[in-house]
Design an enzyme around this catalytic site. Structure first.
Site, PDB file in Angstrom:
ATOM      1  CG  ASP A   1       2.459  -0.533  -6.555  1.00  0.00           C
ATOM      2  OD1 ASP A   1       1.805  -0.546  -5.497  1.00  0.00           O
ATOM      3  OD2 ASP A   1       3.669  -0.237  -6.622  1.00  0.00           O
TER       4      ASP A   1
ATOM      5  N   PRO B   1     -14.259 -11.905 -16.435  1.00  0.00           N
ATOM      6  CG  PRO B   1     -16.337 -12.909 -16.751  1.00  0.00           C
ATOM      7  CD  PRO B   1     -15.395 -11.936 -17.358  1.00  0.00           C
TER       8      PRO B   1
ATOM      9  N   GLY C   1       7.698   9.399  -9.376  1.00  0.00           N
ATOM     10  CA  GLY C   1       6.416   8.734  -9.216  1.00  0.00           C
ATOM     11  C   GLY C   1       6.298   7.444 -10.015  1.00  0.00           C
TER      12      GLY C   1
ATOM     13  CB  CYS D   1       9.966  -1.377   1.022  1.00  0.00           C
ATOM     14  SG  CYS D   1       8.280  -1.535   0.456  1.00  0.00           S
TER      15      CYS D   1
ATOM     16  N   GLY E   1       2.364  -4.496 -11.125  1.00  0.00           N
ATOM     17  CA  GLY E   1       2.767  -3.227 -10.520  1.00  0.00           C
ATOM     18  C   GLY E   1       2.696  -2.037 -11.448  1.00  0.00           C
TER      19      GLY E   1
ATOM     20  CB  SER F   1     -14.303  -5.408 -16.843  1.00  0.00           C
ATOM     21  OG  SER F   1     -13.232  -5.399 -17.774  1.00  0.00           O
TER      22      SER F   1
HETATM   23  C1  FAD Z   1      12.333   2.450  -3.660  1.00  0.00           C
HETATM   24  C2  FAD Z   1      10.954   2.082  -3.192  1.00  0.00           C
HETATM   25  C3  FAD Z   1      10.637   2.179  -1.839  1.00  0.00           C
HETATM   26  C4  FAD Z   1       9.367   1.857  -1.388  1.00  0.00           C
HETATM   27  N1  FAD Z   1       9.108   1.947  -0.047  1.00  0.00           N
HETATM   28  C5  FAD Z   1       7.892   1.613   0.409  1.00  0.00           C
HETATM   29  C6  FAD Z   1       7.606   1.650   1.798  1.00  0.00           C
HETATM   30  O1  FAD Z   1       8.456   2.002   2.611  1.00  0.00           O
HETATM   31  N2  FAD Z   1       6.374   1.278   2.221  1.00  0.00           N
HETATM   32  C7  FAD Z   1       5.413   0.865   1.346  1.00  0.00           C
HETATM   33  O2  FAD Z   1       4.313   0.519   1.775  1.00  0.00           O
HETATM   34  N3  FAD Z   1       5.651   0.811   0.028  1.00  0.00           N
HETATM   35  C8  FAD Z   1       6.859   1.180  -0.461  1.00  0.00           C
HETATM   36  N4  FAD Z   1       7.106   1.103  -1.806  1.00  0.00           N
HETATM   37  C9  FAD Z   1       6.019   0.654  -2.700  1.00  0.00           C
HETATM   38  C10 FAD Z   1       5.932  -0.863  -2.731  1.00  0.00           C
HETATM   39  O3  FAD Z   1       7.176  -1.396  -3.047  1.00  0.00           O
HETATM   40  C11 FAD Z   1       4.887  -1.292  -3.761  1.00  0.00           C
HETATM   41  O4  FAD Z   1       3.631  -0.802  -3.367  1.00  0.00           O
HETATM   42  C12 FAD Z   1       4.791  -2.808  -3.896  1.00  0.00           C
HETATM   43  O5  FAD Z   1       6.013  -3.348  -4.297  1.00  0.00           O
HETATM   44  C13 FAD Z   1       3.705  -3.162  -4.907  1.00  0.00           C
HETATM   45  O6  FAD Z   1       3.716  -4.524  -5.168  1.00  0.00           O
HETATM   46  P1  FAD Z   1       3.345  -5.076  -6.614  1.00  0.00           P
HETATM   47  O7  FAD Z   1       3.459  -6.557  -6.523  1.00  0.00           O
HETATM   48  O8  FAD Z   1       2.088  -4.492  -7.069  1.00  0.00           O
HETATM   49  O9  FAD Z   1       4.462  -4.490  -7.568  1.00  0.00           O
HETATM   50  P2  FAD Z   1       6.009  -4.804  -7.616  1.00  0.00           P
HETATM   51  O10 FAD Z   1       6.492  -5.226  -6.289  1.00  0.00           O
HETATM   52  O11 FAD Z   1       6.632  -3.624  -8.243  1.00  0.00           O
HETATM   53  O12 FAD Z   1       6.118  -6.049  -8.584  1.00  0.00           O
HETATM   54  C14 FAD Z   1       5.737  -6.029  -9.926  1.00  0.00           C
HETATM   55  C15 FAD Z   1       6.626  -6.987 -10.684  1.00  0.00           C
HETATM   56  O13 FAD Z   1       6.082  -7.208 -11.958  1.00  0.00           O
HETATM   57  C16 FAD Z   1       7.106  -7.145 -12.932  1.00  0.00           C
HETATM   58  N5  FAD Z   1       6.493  -6.817 -14.217  1.00  0.00           N
HETATM   59  C17 FAD Z   1       6.091  -5.610 -14.659  1.00  0.00           C
HETATM   60  N6  FAD Z   1       5.533  -5.713 -15.884  1.00  0.00           N
HETATM   61  C18 FAD Z   1       5.587  -7.025 -16.216  1.00  0.00           C
HETATM   62  C19 FAD Z   1       5.145  -7.764 -17.342  1.00  0.00           C
HETATM   63  N7  FAD Z   1       4.551  -7.172 -18.363  1.00  0.00           N
HETATM   64  N8  FAD Z   1       5.367  -9.094 -17.337  1.00  0.00           N
HETATM   65  C20 FAD Z   1       5.951  -9.718 -16.313  1.00  0.00           C
HETATM   66  N9  FAD Z   1       6.382  -9.059 -15.208  1.00  0.00           N
HETATM   67  C21 FAD Z   1       6.181  -7.741 -15.158  1.00  0.00           C
HETATM   68  C22 FAD Z   1       8.043  -6.101 -12.410  1.00  0.00           C
HETATM   69  O14 FAD Z   1       9.301  -6.239 -12.993  1.00  0.00           O
HETATM   70  C23 FAD Z   1       8.023  -6.435 -10.922  1.00  0.00           C
HETATM   71  O15 FAD Z   1       8.956  -7.415 -10.598  1.00  0.00           O
HETATM   72  C24 FAD Z   1       8.375   1.428  -2.304  1.00  0.00           C
HETATM   73  C25 FAD Z   1       8.690   1.321  -3.644  1.00  0.00           C
HETATM   74  C26 FAD Z   1       9.949   1.638  -4.107  1.00  0.00           C
HETATM   75  C27 FAD Z   1      10.261   1.521  -5.571  1.00  0.00           C
END
Ligand code: FAD
Lengths: 422, 170
Positions: free
Chosen positions: A270, A263, A233, A42, A106, A261
């Site tokens: 995300d 255990p 997206g 963010c 994510g 699914s």
């Molecule tokens: C530019 C931008 C602005 C945003 N602004 C907002 C906002 O203002 N408000 C809001 O609520 N949300 C916002 N979001 C969304 C928010 O950032 C996400 O909802 C949040 O980061 C989700 O967290 P996460 O841990 O699921 O995923 P992430 O924070 O994306 O973390 C996932 C991590 O896993 C890593 N990864 C992926 N695949 C693998 C793998 N196979 N092995 C190991 N590591 C892996 C990735 O590299 C990443 O570091 C924004 C997103 C972006 C991109």
């Protein structure tokens, strides 16, 4: 107990550090596809726009992992899960055993099938390396493809860096998933007043240029440019789970304890498909607060509690230059295929605008620009409590606003805001 | 470590004199400018009485989760404050707040919220300024659970007597 976490993002970090904060003695390992400590996606647009220095995007420092005794394996992208031997394999070929696995990786940028998308000068704006590349890139004319929140934030950042910026949106209005056309139209005018062109109802056909980007061609025109930002997206990362035999839909499927699914394997952030906390419908909101709350539920379950997740909530701000807007709950479009009486309460004062969506007598969503947005929290509260708007009207008609009124001030403000004369 | 304290709001005692706003801005900015105050007296329409609104430092504060810059932080004192160097003025904290408590600083658009005058040995500025009316009280967290303070701030039926029947200092 060995806890293995895939993904060092918002959700993964919250689980790891949450376990330690709660005093867990588990062996905690995070597999990260990236090379830095945890940062906040963010924050990236504001680093890019020069509003804060780069170090402000980080949520942790290297020493935080050391102090907490959390093993962070950077550059270790998980590629396969073997549930039988309880082991995760990474791209480097290493195997990481676990007793409990947390999928928190994510999603990834949706790359549309547009010819020329691989040309030099085409960037994402999803991860820190994307922002770093954009920061190093030298250009003067940018096209942002997609007008979601990330697209608009990227456009503002590029504008602040001195670029001429055009945003292209295939739908008929900007921020289409977050705002109704009535609100979005007002935001679009404000965006244009800031010198950012927004083209709606326009489809990108291809990106031209020999090696580097030279122009974006749409179904209406050719826009010369040297920079393209994809804000098309985020698709939830489901492959890792699917190939391991875990149930997936649009995202990884989880029960209310956020267990998949299989255990012992949990998922949060995300990459999961969950429900809307207000309506119980399927939801993929992909917002930071949901990732954090899900991570906390997973943490408690890893600690042996039986915590259930109440669901995700839609809340986003739209902020560029001096424009301040907010959206929560459902848009009108999202309620379109549902039964039930819909009432739209609208208010306007100068440039400020309020739009509240009331379905079957309860608030299900709303959008506000300017001063009206300052009271969004009251409306969100009423939505969560499923307060009856007709009952509020009736009470107000009966008791009035006079000094002897007996309504809580938040309720009275709400009545005033909704313009319920009674 | 600074002492932990809470500010309890007793809204039916508020007369709308707004001395708390003046005191707060004096204390924090050295200027008697109500726009800079972290406590705000809301006037309920019409003749509906007044209620002082300030950050309740919620236990599970939503503002901490929605801030894109992680600028909303819980201080050692338990207060939830905005780190000015990280704030970009997007107002997410204000929009998610059930009371709309964060104030937007007029000079830079960043949000500010009540820090319970952590550095002040005596009563917080607003509490001192409200001594005559007694609508604000400084309490130790043990004396009034944070939840109680918060519920009082929201759910109170603030106006039980005609406005104007009690004036500040009367
Ligand atoms: C530019 C931008 C602005 C945003 N602004 C907002 C906002 O203002 N408000 C809001 O609520 N949300 C916002 N979001 C969304 C928010 O950032 C996400 O909802 C949040 O980061 C989700 O967290 P996460 O841990 O699921 O995923 P992430 O924070 O994306 O973390 C996932 C991590 O896993 C890593 N990864 C992926 N695949 C693998 C793998 N196979 N092995 C190991 N590591 C892996 C990735 O590299 C990443 O570091 C924004 C997103 C972006 C991109």
């Amino acid at each position: 107990m060995r806890v293995l976490i895939v993904g060092n993002g918002i959700a993964g970090g919250e689980v790891a550090f949450g376990l330690r904060r709660a005093g867990s003695g588990a062996e905690i390992t995070i597999l990260s596809a990236e090379t830095t400590p945890e940062y906040d996606p963010c924050s990236l647009p504001y680093y890019l726009g020069g509003e804060v220095p780069r170090e402000r995007v980080f949520r942790r420092r290297w020493e935080d992992y050391r102090t907490a005794g959390i093993r962070l394996e950077t550059g270790e992208k998980a590629v396969a899960i073997d549930p039988a031997s309880r082991c995760v394999r990474t791209a480097s070929g290493r195997e990481h055993p676990y007793d409990r696995l947390v999928l928190a990786h994510g999603g990834s940028l949706f790359v549309p099938p547009i010819a020329g998308i691989d040309k030099r000068g085409v960037h994402g704006c999803k991860q820190l390396p994307d922002a770093d590349r954009l920061d190093r890139h030298r250009g003067s004319r940018a096209v942002v493809i997609g007008s979601g929140a990330i697209g608009i934030e990227a456009a503002e950042a590029l504008k602040k860096r001195g670029y001429a910026v055009t945003v292209i949106e295939v739908m008929d209005w900007i921020l289409p998933a977050l705002f109704d056309p009535e609100t979005a139209g007002r935001l679009k005018r404000r965006l244009e007043r800031c010198g950012i062109a927004a083209l709606t109802g326009e489809k990108v056909l291809r990106i031209e240029g020999t090696e580097a980007v030279a122009a974006v061609v749409t179904d209406r025109r050719t826009i010369p440019c040297d920079t393209v930002v994809l804000a098309t997206g985020v698709v939830p990362g489901v492959e890792l789970a699917r190939t391991a035999g875990i149930d997936v839909g649009r995202g990884i499927r989880v029960n209310e304890r956020l267990e998949t699914s299989l255990p012992g394997i949990y998922a949060c952030g995300d990459c999961v498909e969950t429900v809307d906390a207000c309506t119980g419908e399927d939801a993929m909101f992909q917002l930071k607060h949901n990732a954090l709350e899900q991570a906390r539920v997973v943490t408690r379950n890893l600690l042996g509690a039986s915590a259930s997740y109440p669901g995700a909530w839609a809340f986003a701000r739209a902020h560029f230059f001096d424009t301040h807007a907010v959206t929560f709950g459902k848009t009108t479009r999202a309620t379109q295929c549902e039964l039930g009486d819909l009432e739209i309460v609208e208010r306007e004062a100068g440039d400020d605008y309020l739009r509240v969506i009331v379905k079957e007598g309860v608030i299900v969503g709303g959008q506000a620009i300017g001063r009206f947005a300052d009271a969004a929290g009251l409306l969100i509260g009423a939505m969560w409590r499923r307060e009856s708007v007709p009952a509020l009207r009736a009470r107000r008609a009966l008791l009035g606003d006079g000094p002897h009124g007996t309504l809580a001030w938040t309720t009275r403000r709400l009545g005033e805001l909704l313009g319920l004369a009674g | 470590m600074a002492e932990r304290r809470e500010i309890r709001v007793i809204a039916e005692r508020c007369t709308g004199c707004r001395r708390c706003e003046i005191a707060c801005s004096m204390g924090h900015c050295g200027m008697p400018t109500p726009e800079r105050s972290r406590i705000r007296v809301l006037r309920l329409p019409p003749e509906g009485g007044h209620v002082p609104v300030l950050c309740q430092a919620c236990e599970d504060a939503p503002c901490l989760k929605v801030c894109p810059m992680n600028a909303r932080v819980r201080a050692e004192t338990g207060a939830v404050i905005t780190e000015a160097e990280a704030c970009i003025g997007c107002r997410a904290c204000l929009y998610i707040c059930p009371y709309g408590a964060p104030a937007v600083a007029p000079e830079d658009g960043k949000t500010v919220t009540c820090d319970r005058c952590a550095d002040l040995p005596g009563a917080p500025w607003c509490v001192a300024a409200c001594r005559d009316c007694g609508a604000l009280e400084a309490v130790r967290p043990g004396e009034a659970p944070r939840r109680a303070c918060r519920d009082a701030a929201a759910a109170l039926r603030p106006v039980l007597r005609p406005a104007g029947s009690r004036r500040c200092g009367s």
